[in-house]
Design a protein around this motif. Sequence first.
Motif, PDB file in Angstrom:
ATOM      1  N   ILE A 263       0.840  -1.198   0.000  1.00  0.00           N
ATOM      2  CA  ILE A 263       0.000   0.000   0.000  1.00  0.00           C
ATOM      3  C   ILE A 263       0.875   1.247   0.000  1.00  0.00           C
ATOM      4  CG2 ILE A 263      -1.668   1.338   1.344  1.00  0.00           C
ATOM      5  CD1 ILE A 263      -2.981  -1.244   2.190  1.00  0.00           C
ATOM      6  N   VAL A 264       1.942   1.229   0.794  1.00  0.00           N
ATOM      7  CA  VAL A 264       2.882   2.352   0.810  1.00  0.00           C
ATOM      8  C   VAL A 264       3.461   2.559  -0.586  1.00  0.00           C
ATOM      9  CG1 VAL A 264       5.098   3.176   1.704  1.00  0.00           C
ATOM     10  CG2 VAL A 264       3.459   2.101   3.254  1.00  0.00           C
ATOM     11  N   GLU A 265       3.832   1.462  -1.234  1.00  0.00           N
ATOM     12  CA  GLU A 265       4.399   1.553  -2.586  1.00  0.00           C
ATOM     13  C   GLU A 265       3.382   2.118  -3.572  1.00  0.00           C
ATOM     14  OE1 GLU A 265       5.799  -2.350  -3.502  1.00  0.00           O
ATOM     15  OE2 GLU A 265       7.320  -2.341  -1.911  1.00  0.00           O
ATOM     16  N   ARG A 266       2.135   1.685  -3.453  1.00  0.00           N
ATOM     17  CA  ARG A 266       1.087   2.191  -4.357  1.00  0.00           C
ATOM     18  C   ARG A 266       0.854   3.682  -4.113  1.00  0.00           C
ATOM     19  NH1 ARG A 266      -4.210   0.772  -6.247  1.00  0.00           N
ATOM     20  NH2 ARG A 266      -4.709   2.428  -7.744  1.00  0.00           N
ATOM     21  N   LEU A 267       0.778   4.069  -2.853  1.00  0.00           N
ATOM     22  CA  LEU A 267       0.584   5.475  -2.525  1.00  0.00           C
ATOM     23  C   LEU A 267       1.743   6.322  -3.040  1.00  0.00           C
ATOM     24  CD1 LEU A 267      -0.846   5.240   1.097  1.00  0.00           C
ATOM     25  CD2 LEU A 267      -1.920   6.468  -0.802  1.00  0.00           C
ATOM     26  N   ALA A 268       2.959   5.804  -2.891  1.00  0.00           N
ATOM     27  CA  ALA A 268       4.133   6.539  -3.356  1.00  0.00           C
ATOM     28  C   ALA A 268       4.115   6.684  -4.874  1.00  0.00           C
ATOM     29  CB  ALA A 268       5.407   5.838  -2.904  1.00  0.00           C
ATOM     30  N   ALA A 269       3.786   5.599  -5.565  1.00  0.00           N
ATOM     31  CA  ALA A 269       3.756   5.640  -7.021  1.00  0.00           C
ATOM     32  C   ALA A 269       2.700   6.618  -7.538  1.00  0.00           C
ATOM     33  CB  ALA A 269       3.494   4.237  -7.576  1.00  0.00           C
ATOM     34  N   GLU A 270       1.522   6.583  -6.934  1.00  0.00           N
ATOM     35  CA  GLU A 270       0.448   7.480  -7.359  1.00  0.00           C
ATOM     36  C   GLU A 270       0.765   8.927  -6.972  1.00  0.00           C
ATOM     37  OE1 GLU A 270      -1.602   6.522  -9.370  1.00  0.00           O
ATOM     38  OE2 GLU A 270      -1.936   4.381  -9.077  1.00  0.00           O
ATOM     39  N   SER A 271       1.362   9.118  -5.789  1.00  0.00           N
ATOM     40  CA  SER A 271       1.705  10.470  -5.340  1.00  0.00           C
ATOM     41  C   SER A 271       2.768  11.089  -6.237  1.00  0.00           C
ATOM     42  CB  SER A 271       2.194  10.436  -3.888  1.00  0.00           C
ATOM     43  OG  SER A 271       1.157  10.060  -3.012  1.00  0.00           O
ATOM     44  N   LYS A 272       3.699  10.278  -6.695  1.00  0.00           N
ATOM     45  CA  LYS A 272       4.721  10.781  -7.616  1.00  0.00           C
ATOM     46  C   LYS A 272       4.069  11.322  -8.881  1.00  0.00           C
ATOM     47  CE  LYS A 272       8.912   9.416 -10.115  1.00  0.00           C
ATOM     48  NZ  LYS A 272       9.872   8.316 -10.385  1.00  0.00           N
ATOM     49  N   GLN A 273       3.075  10.611  -9.389  1.00  0.00           N
ATOM     50  CA  GLN A 273       2.357  11.077 -10.575  1.00  0.00           C
ATOM     51  C   GLN A 273       1.556  12.342 -10.276  1.00  0.00           C
ATOM     52  OE1 GLN A 273       2.809   9.719 -13.665  1.00  0.00           O
ATOM     53  NE2 GLN A 273       4.364   8.546 -12.546  1.00  0.00           N
ATOM     54  N   VAL A 274       0.981  12.396  -9.073  1.00  0.00           N
ATOM     55  CA  VAL A 274       0.222  13.582  -8.661  1.00  0.00           C
ATOM     56  C   VAL A 274       1.125  14.813  -8.662  1.00  0.00           C
ATOM     57  CG1 VAL A 274      -0.851  14.695  -6.659  1.00  0.00           C
ATOM     58  CG2 VAL A 274      -1.564  12.399  -7.333  1.00  0.00           C
ATOM     59  N   VAL A 275       2.325  14.653  -8.119  1.00  0.00           N
ATOM     60  CA  VAL A 275       3.257  15.778  -8.006  1.00  0.00           C
ATOM     61  C   VAL A 275       3.713  16.273  -9.379  1.00  0.00           C
ATOM     62  CG1 VAL A 275       5.561  16.435  -7.159  1.00  0.00           C
ATOM     63  CG2 VAL A 275       4.014  15.161  -5.688  1.00  0.00           C
ATOM     64  N   GLN A 276       3.626  15.417 -10.378  1.00  0.00           N
ATOM     65  CA  GLN A 276       4.010  15.800 -11.736  1.00  0.00           C
ATOM     66  C   GLN A 276       2.828  16.310 -12.562  1.00  0.00           C
ATOM     67  OE1 GLN A 276       5.811  12.160 -13.104  1.00  0.00           O
ATOM     68  NE2 GLN A 276       7.725  12.517 -12.001  1.00  0.00           N
ATOM     69  N   ASP A 277       1.633  16.303 -11.971  1.00  0.00           N
ATOM     70  CA  ASP A 277       0.438  16.759 -12.671  1.00  0.00           C
ATOM     71  C   ASP A 277       0.541  18.271 -12.953  1.00  0.00           C
ATOM     72  OD1 ASP A 277      -2.387  18.078 -12.556  1.00  0.00           O
ATOM     73  OD2 ASP A 277      -2.786  15.967 -12.985  1.00  0.00           O
ATOM     74  N   PRO A 278       0.397  18.700 -14.207  1.00  0.00           N
ATOM     75  CA  PRO A 278       0.566  20.122 -14.555  1.00  0.00           C
ATOM     76  C   PRO A 278      -0.325  21.068 -13.750  1.00  0.00           C
ATOM     77  CG  PRO A 278       0.523  18.785 -16.540  1.00  0.00           C
ATOM     78  CD  PRO A 278       0.144  17.872 -15.402  1.00  0.00           C
ATOM     79  N   GLU A 279      -1.569  20.648 -13.484  1.00  0.00           N
ATOM     80  CA  GLU A 279      -2.479  21.516 -12.728  1.00  0.00           C
ATOM     81  C   GLU A 279      -1.978  21.691 -11.297  1.00  0.00           C
ATOM     82  OE1 GLU A 279      -7.139  21.811 -11.226  1.00  0.00           O
ATOM     83  OE2 GLU A 279      -6.542  20.238 -12.640  1.00  0.00           O
ATOM     84  N   LEU A 280      -1.499  20.610 -10.695  1.00  0.00           N
ATOM     85  CA  LEU A 280      -0.980  20.717  -9.338  1.00  0.00           C
ATOM     86  C   LEU A 280       0.299  21.553  -9.315  1.00  0.00           C
ATOM     87  CD1 LEU A 280      -0.880  18.320  -6.439  1.00  0.00           C
ATOM     88  CD2 LEU A 280       1.338  19.065  -7.307  1.00  0.00           C
ATOM     89  N   VAL A 281       1.199  21.310 -10.248  1.00  0.00           N
ATOM     90  CA  VAL A 281       2.447  22.080 -10.310  1.00  0.00           C
ATOM     91  C   VAL A 281       2.147  23.567 -10.411  1.00  0.00           C
ATOM     92  CG1 VAL A 281       4.515  22.556 -11.686  1.00  0.00           C
ATOM     93  CG2 VAL A 281       3.800  20.192 -11.299  1.00  0.00           C
ATOM     94  N   LYS A 282       1.190  23.911 -11.278  1.00  0.00           N
ATOM     95  CA  LYS A 282       0.814  25.316 -11.463  1.00  0.00           C
ATOM     96  C   LYS A 282       0.154  25.874 -10.209  1.00  0.00           C
ATOM     97  CE  LYS A 282      -1.820  28.292 -14.643  1.00  0.00           C
ATOM     98  NZ  LYS A 282      -2.769  28.889 -13.669  1.00  0.00           N
TER      99      LYS A 282
END
Length: 322
Positions: A263-282
Amino acid sequence: MNITKAVAYLSASMALLLASPAQAAWPDQPIKLIVPYAAGGGTDQWARLYAKKLSARLGQPVVVENRPGASTQIGANAVAKAAANGYTLLFTSGTHIQVPALYPNVPYSVTDDFAPIGEVGYTGLVFVAQPTEGVNDVKGFIAQAKKAGRYNLGTYAGGSTGAVFGQYLAKIEDIDMPTIIYKGESAAITDVLGGSVQGGFFSVAAVKPLVQAKKLVAMGTLAKSRSPSFTNVPTMVEQGYTQFDWPGIWLGVFAPAKTPPEIVERLAAESKQVVQDPELVKGYAETDLIASWRGPKEFKEDIHNEMAVWKKLVERLGVKAE
């Protein structure tokens, strides 16, 4: 058992097995994201954008719950004691690893009771005060404070960067200027606006609209460089406070310590993608949070190192939680 009975037994067993629901894959229900600060502050705003994006990736609601108080200890303790099943997470700031250096009886262990998911970004703080003619920087604010006889500073959590450097400012300037601890930024900033507190270090996200509306004045940046939102405001170091050479504040996500590794690995993998999301970055950039990812292993190492550095800093400065 004859063949007929054996076949009947196997048929019944298969029917029972097929009738039993398979173990549900995580997540199959909403996830609670606890923020140990009051609603409206910078950390709360960043958590809500992260929650929105994480929810979209996981296909389940990620619900932000504000649990302020005791310098982030109430919210953090709720996660430390929660079931380690991936349905309760903590979104917090660097204050999380700073509190133990000032409070002797923290009800949890930062290193033993949490599983780091990752760092999602870093930011600085800005020193703000009410507009006063002729006062545009921290030196001018201190001169005004000394003339007034007694000022108060406000902060969002005892043991936080804002709290420690607020006390340190009073110490090196040899002035009676207590730092008042609030449950969140919004309450402290309200009192700065009202005049019962004269200034303090706060997140850019929380004060930017008020500075733009000229209700507050940004006087100094606590970070390694000037704020992208306030490029005309010099850092504390640029104003002669060389002791305020501080790189910034991270924002990160944690789960209870015994959360299953998958679960930690899944959360980390998904969170990494979230942090790279253009809307979030902006969205983060607009409030001076630089989106950046540090995975569980790297984040855990950072935490161990920073806790040691912060403890030495607090001891050297002689500051205490007020």
